[in-house]
Design a protein around this motif. Structure first.
Motif, PDB file in Angstrom:
ATOM      1  N   ASP A   1     -39.400 -12.087  65.560  1.00  0.00           N
ATOM      2  CA  ASP A   1     -38.613 -10.929  65.127  1.00  0.00           C
ATOM      3  C   ASP A   1     -37.440 -10.682  66.067  1.00  0.00           C
ATOM      4  O   ASP A   1     -36.327 -10.372  65.633  1.00  0.00           O
ATOM      5  N   ALA A   2     -37.703 -10.839  67.392  1.00  0.00           N
ATOM      6  CA  ALA A   2     -36.629 -10.620  68.354  1.00  0.00           C
ATOM      7  C   ALA A   2     -35.512 -11.647  68.189  1.00  0.00           C
ATOM      8  O   ALA A   2     -34.322 -11.322  68.227  1.00  0.00           O
ATOM      9  N   LEU A   3     -35.871 -12.903  68.008  1.00  0.00           N
ATOM     10  CA  LEU A   3     -34.863 -13.940  67.816  1.00  0.00           C
ATOM     11  C   LEU A   3     -34.087 -13.717  66.520  1.00  0.00           C
ATOM     12  O   LEU A   3     -32.863 -13.903  66.460  1.00  0.00           O
ATOM     13  N   SER A   4     -34.802 -13.326  65.467  1.00  0.00           N
ATOM     14  CA  SER A   4     -34.129 -13.073  64.194  1.00  0.00           C
ATOM     15  C   SER A   4     -33.170 -11.890  64.316  1.00  0.00           C
ATOM     16  O   SER A   4     -32.078 -11.906  63.746  1.00  0.00           O
ATOM     17  N   ALA A   5     -33.583 -10.859  65.096  1.00  0.00           N
ATOM     18  CA  ALA A   5     -32.701  -9.717  65.311  1.00  0.00           C
ATOM     19  C   ALA A   5     -31.464 -10.114  66.109  1.00  0.00           C
ATOM     20  O   ALA A   5     -30.398  -9.526  65.952  1.00  0.00           O
ATOM     21  N   GLU A   6     -31.595 -11.108  66.989  1.00  0.00           N
ATOM     22  CA  GLU A   6     -30.463 -11.591  67.774  1.00  0.00           C
ATOM     23  C   GLU A   6     -29.557 -12.523  66.986  1.00  0.00           C
ATOM     24  O   GLU A   6     -28.537 -12.996  67.495  1.00  0.00           O
ATOM     25  N   GLY A   7     -29.932 -12.823  65.751  1.00  0.00           N
ATOM     26  CA  GLY A   7     -29.130 -13.722  64.931  1.00  0.00           C
ATOM     27  C   GLY A   7     -29.437 -15.192  65.151  1.00  0.00           C
ATOM     28  O   GLY A   7     -28.659 -16.056  64.748  1.00  0.00           O
ATOM     29  N   VAL A   8     -30.578 -15.477  65.786  1.00  0.00           N
ATOM     30  CA  VAL A   8     -30.986 -16.853  66.076  1.00  0.00           C
ATOM     31  C   VAL A   8     -32.151 -17.203  65.171  1.00  0.00           C
ATOM     32  O   VAL A   8     -33.099 -16.414  65.024  1.00  0.00           O
ATOM     33  N   THR A   9     -32.076 -18.370  64.537  1.00  0.00           N
ATOM     34  CA  THR A   9     -33.158 -18.811  63.667  1.00  0.00           C
ATOM     35  C   THR A   9     -34.359 -19.211  64.538  1.00  0.00           C
ATOM     36  O   THR A   9     -34.237 -20.100  65.395  1.00  0.00           O
ATOM     37  N   PRO A  10     -35.510 -18.581  64.390  1.00  0.00           N
ATOM     38  CA  PRO A  10     -36.660 -18.912  65.256  1.00  0.00           C
ATOM     39  C   PRO A  10     -37.128 -20.350  65.034  1.00  0.00           C
ATOM     40  O   PRO A  10     -37.110 -20.848  63.906  1.00  0.00           O
ATOM     41  N   SER A  11     -37.526 -20.987  66.103  1.00  0.00           N
ATOM     42  CA  SER A  11     -38.106 -22.333  66.044  1.00  0.00           C
ATOM     43  C   SER A  11     -39.270 -22.400  67.022  1.00  0.00           C
ATOM     44  O   SER A  11     -39.411 -21.553  67.915  1.00  0.00           O
ATOM     45  N   SER A  12     -40.112 -23.424  66.837  1.00  0.00           N
ATOM     46  CA  SER A  12     -41.279 -23.567  67.724  1.00  0.00           C
ATOM     47  C   SER A  12     -40.848 -23.768  69.169  1.00  0.00           C
ATOM     48  O   SER A  12     -41.450 -23.218  70.105  1.00  0.00           O
ATOM     49  N   THR A  13     -39.789 -24.521  69.362  1.00  0.00           N
ATOM     50  CA  THR A  13     -39.324 -24.805  70.733  1.00  0.00           C
ATOM     51  C   THR A  13     -38.795 -23.561  71.406  1.00  0.00           C
ATOM     52  O   THR A  13     -39.100 -23.276  72.582  1.00  0.00           O
TER      53      THR A  13
END
Length: 366
Positions: A16-28
């Motif tokens: 959720d935090a990465l998505s809020a930052e505009g970054v597509t979440p990934s496992s890495t």
């Protein structure tokens, strides 16, 4: 030490935090934020998060797609029907979510069990590596077994997702490795016993070499004494030879003087007889000649005695010279025997030194 497990809330929060930052979440990226966990676990939770988010987005899109004219012109019944439909959809979604959570809980439990088994295997591998490091200098024969164990543990770490299907197989492998470890320990004990035997043989050879070295030094000292005694006897023999030559010369001189004396005596006797026959008046001359003959006979007697003494001394010196030569011959024989013994000691000492060199080479291998 077992690694800390990652739960779903941690993955959802970071996604959720990465998505809020505009970054597509990934496992890495999630693994970098967490700093722990397993990529397979993070990937599984991330897929669930993406599925739930896609469902929420579809519901929001459906809700937002209702025209505003409907809300303004519809009656209370239409609103109630819409709320009922939405509640039913929410109930259906909740039911699906509960089913998914139950399945996920079952998966999580199985994965956690597999992870625990994998952590136990990793701990066993770390312990085996420590034991292998401590025993590597003495038990080189165990390296292959520990290498196979490390490879097995590496394969377990790579395939820990499928550990629930291979638990019994891994148990058999561990039992096999334990048997191999016991066999390696037995072989190490045998190698240790062999090393102890080689150490005892080495000590015996060292003691034998020291004994041979002492015997060699004693033989060398005795050989030096025998050589000195032989030289003394040789000097004494040379002195006796010189005395024998001098005695021989003196004897020859005495024999020569005796011959001259006999010749003079014969001449005097001849002169005496001539004087007796010539004249009675020559009685005084005859008496004088007789006295000369007596003196010459006395001198001849003394010289005969001296010649006999010289011959006796010559015979004594000859006997002593023969005895000295015989003693020198015996000493030469003893000296040759001592030299043979010294050569034999040298050969035995060389053999012991070669054996000691071979024993040192074998210990370096072990």
């Amino acid at each position: 030490m077992a690694r800390k497990l990652v739960n779903r809330e941690d993955v959802y929060s970071i996604a959720d935090a990465l998505s809020a930052e505009g970054v597509t979440p990934s496992s890495t990226s999630i693994y970098k934020r967490l700093g722990q966990g397993s990529l397979s676990t993070i990937t599984r939770y991330l897929r669930t998060w993406e599925l739930e988010r896609a469902t929420d987005e579809r519901l929001d899109a459906a809700t937002n797609s209702v025209p505003s004219s409907i809300f303004s012109a519809s009656s209370r019944l239409a609103t109630k029907l819409w709320q009922t439909a939405r509640e039913e959809a929410d109930n259906t979604l909740s039911e699906q979510r509960r089913s998914l959570e139950e399945r996920e809980a079952g998966w999580r439990q199985e994965i956690e069990s597999a992870q625990a088994l994998a952590d136990q295997a990793l701990e066993a591998r770390a312990k085996a590596e420590e034991e292998a490091f401590e025993d590597r200098q003495k038990l080189e024969s165990m390296q292959q077994a520990f290498s196979e164990l490390m490879e097995s543990y590496d394969s377990l770490a790579a395939e820990r997702v499928r550990l629930r299907h291979k638990t019994e197989t891994q148990g058999e492998k561990l039992a096999t490795l334990q048997r191999d470890l016991a066999e390696s320990e037995r072989q190490s004990q045998e190698r240790l016993w062999q090393n102890n035997q080689q150490v005892k043989e080495l000590e015996a050879l060292t003691s034998r070499a020291e004994q041979l070295d002492r015997q060699l030094r004693d033989a060398q000292n005795h050989l030096a004494k025998v050589s000195q005694h032989r030289d003394d006897l040789q000097q004494h023999a040379d002195d006796l030879s010189q005395r024998l030559v001098a005695c021989q010369d003196h004897s020859n001189q005495l024999e020569h003087e005796a011959k001259e004396t006999k010749l003079t005596l014969a001449e005097s006797q001849h002169a005496a007889r001539a004087a007796e026959q010539a004249s009675a008046s020559n009685a005084a001359a005859l008496q004088e000649s007789q006295r000369s003959v007596a003196r010459l006979e006395a001198t001849l007697s003394h010289r005969d005695e001296a010649l006999q003494e010289a011959r006796a001394e010559k015979e004594e010196l000859t006997t002593r010279l023969r005895d000295t030569e015989q003693a020198a011959s015996e000493l030469n024989g003893r000296l040759l025997a001592q030299q043979d013994q010294v050569r034999q000691l040298y050969r035995e000492l060389g053999k012991c030194q070669r054996q000691l060199g071979l024993q040192d080479g074998d210990e370096g291998v072990d």
